[in-house]
Write a protein that holds these residues in place. Sequence first.
Motif: not given
Length: 519
Positions: A212, A216, A220-222, A224
């Motif tokens: 994760d 990020m 990217a968002k957490s 995802t």
Amino acid sequence: MRRSILFAVGARAIRSLTAARSHRGRFPTLDQNSSFLGPEPRGKDARKWHIRDKRKLSNRLREFFIYSPALGRTVGVRVLLPGIPQEVSPVIHLYHGGGDDFRSWTDFGAAEELTLDSPYLVVMPDAGAGTYSRVAVGSAVHDWPTFHTKEIPEFLRKNYSVDFAPENQLLAGLSMGGYGAMKYAAWHPDRYSWAAAFSSPLDPLAAIPAFDIIAMREGAKSMTLFGDPVADRSEWIANSPYGLAENLQGLNLWLSAGSGSLEESKDRDLLESMVNQQGERFSARLNALGIRHSWFPRTTGLHNWTSWERELGAWLKTLRRQRDYASSDNRSAERRGANLDDRRGNSSDGRRGGPRVADGGEFSYLTGHALFDIHGWRVEISRRRAQIVCFGSVSTAGFSLTGTGSFRVRTPGLYEPGRRYDISVVGLTGTNDYPQRADKKGRLTFTGRLAAAMHDPIIPGKRTQHFTTVGQSEVTTVRIASAPDDSPPARPQRSSPRGADCRGASRPDASRPDAGRSD
């Protein structure tokens, strides 16, 4: 609470790694840009990959900047020409880790020096933050697997004389690069013969915070990258070398990791300790599946370039010994007039002990993809939810698929052109028979339905959450047999494909206790 603790531990490990590399500045994925090349291509120029700039850095080292439609931007690639010139060269795809870039293996890992007496062309593509996966960043999607496994081979085919036979296509990488190498090998076991991972996390479900955080770092968002580990478990398994380990049967696998400490120091490298534990679990899973491999848990070693330079050198020595052995064995076989492949049980595609799948021999394959090509078979599955598909016992006599949905299968050219074949689909609803003639290339194409599935609820909730897995373990079997007393017509007729049911979900048990050691 548990997730917060996991993130804290993962963040601490990543911060330790970042601090150790602070002398090189910020992470390359945030630092790189191609502004010196001008604006990124648009319109027609953005539909195909192309080289925007190239440089000669030494007698062997070349640097390219390639626009990638899969990434929507320009990224760097370095190529090392073979130290021992070849008319047609085997290829090593060498991947960097998180926090590094396409320059790192030559700048810090001595790749140029270590491959001086090697016949391999070494390609070192960029991989961003190092997810080796599809990453949603805002409204864009960075499709690193397509860049690495489709566009890079096309780049090599157009610019170099390389051998794309599986036995001459090798994958290796450090840390997240080793994860990428092992994952791509599990996704495409028909395209590669070797996969090597140095200090690599090979079970994403056991390293959720690290994956994760790395995603990020790319923007990217957490949560995802592969989704929620519980609700989207199939996606995590579909991107897990551990979860897809069955596909690695017959490949040459090399795993290594340090202990996380040095003899003269009491400090612990948390990241190296973690990947060492993952290496143990991955080796145990391979042993449980009866898959031969080489696992080297080092008694010392940190998550750093000193370790990775050592491991690359050791792996290259193994390749050299195998090549020398194969050459001497081939000469001996020729003198005796023996067929080496038959004598040693090697497959026609270079995989040790594997079936001659190119001739219709049996194989099985796990995947999380709804569209996949394997050994010449193309399978397309229409589904409402992600699931792991087991394409099992595949041969000219048929195959099995588990799961729900509908499918379309196109076989390789393994059948007699124009001849009629009886296709039987056996599932929960009974047996359906479909006659069909092979096309002029000897292929059959047919569609069908898998096990019945309950529809997704309009409003998901606790009362309907089980809908996502109902039917995924059901098996549909397809049998293919030559029709009796049938001879091909003078001109093969084109028939409209009809039914055959194919699809499967086999979920490897990620909680299986560790057992056994490598050979």
